[in-house]
Design a protein around this motif. Sequence first.
Motif, short mmCIF file in Angstrom:
data_model
loop_
_atom_site.label_atom_id
_atom_site.label_comp_id
_atom_site.label_asym_id
_atom_site.label_seq_id
_atom_site.Cartn_x
_atom_site.Cartn_y
_atom_site.Cartn_z
N TYR A 133 35.43 -50.75 11.98
CA TYR A 133 36.17 -50.03 13.02
C TYR A 133 36.93 -48.85 12.44
O TYR A 133 37.42 -48.89 11.32
N ASN A 134 37.03 -47.81 13.24
CA ASN A 134 37.86 -46.66 12.90
C ASN A 134 39.32 -47.03 13.16
O ASN A 134 39.68 -47.35 14.29
N GLU A 135 40.14 -47.02 12.14
CA GLU A 135 41.56 -47.32 12.31
C GLU A 135 42.42 -46.07 12.26
O GLU A 135 43.63 -46.15 12.36
N ASN A 136 41.81 -44.90 12.10
CA ASN A 136 42.52 -43.62 12.14
C ASN A 136 42.26 -42.99 13.50
O ASN A 136 41.35 -42.19 13.66
N ASP A 152 38.77 -43.30 19.29
CA ASP A 152 38.90 -44.75 19.42
C ASP A 152 38.29 -45.49 18.22
O ASP A 152 37.89 -44.87 17.23
N SER A 153 38.21 -46.78 18.32
CA SER A 153 37.71 -47.63 17.24
C SER A 153 36.27 -47.33 16.85
O SER A 153 35.83 -47.65 15.75
N ASN A 154 35.52 -46.69 17.76
CA ASN A 154 34.13 -46.34 17.49
C ASN A 154 33.95 -44.85 17.23
O ASN A 154 32.85 -44.33 17.29
N LYS A 155 35.08 -44.15 17.00
CA LYS A 155 35.11 -42.70 16.72
C LYS A 155 34.70 -41.84 17.90
O LYS A 155 34.29 -40.70 17.75
#
Length: 174
Positions: free
Chosen positions: A52-55, A83-86
């Motif tokens: 997951y994208n955390e940024n 979001d978490s999926n960029k």
Amino acid sequence: MENGLTAGRCVRTSIITLFLMCFFAVPAYADDFSVLLNGKAIHLDSQPGVTYNENNWGVGFQYDMAPVQEKWVPFVTASEFKDSNKNTSYYFGGGFLHRTNFEWGKTSMHFDAGGIAFLMKRKGFKDGDLFPGILPVVSLGTSRVAVNMTFIPKVDPKMVPILFFQLKVTLGTF
């Protein structure tokens, strides 16, 4: 493709309308306008083989109205972020925060706890259409800078619970 463009325009138009309503439809007392800098998501669980994208970088605003009965702060907000999926996600909404003021040394601070009701658009959820939601929110800070945090529970089998953080920078009182 046309439906995606139309939905994106609808979200942008709604955010701009909400923003303008803040300035032209509020009573004549001091309110705070803040910029929100979205930045961090902490995923509290994992899915096998999924990173997951955390940024969650993005920007938005929050308009806090004068407290009601000295403790309840109504607000409106709108934002966009990765979001978490960029994918870029958008939301707008409002809510109430119960404010507790305190001193930390010689610094005046506040702790707010409440909720937000919102409409959101994100790719890969609800077919990319706007959907409603209600979430808890807390905020800790001073009159100029605070950290907002929202807990997002698992609402879909493909999702995991998340803590979402924003930096709130107050630009002025109106």
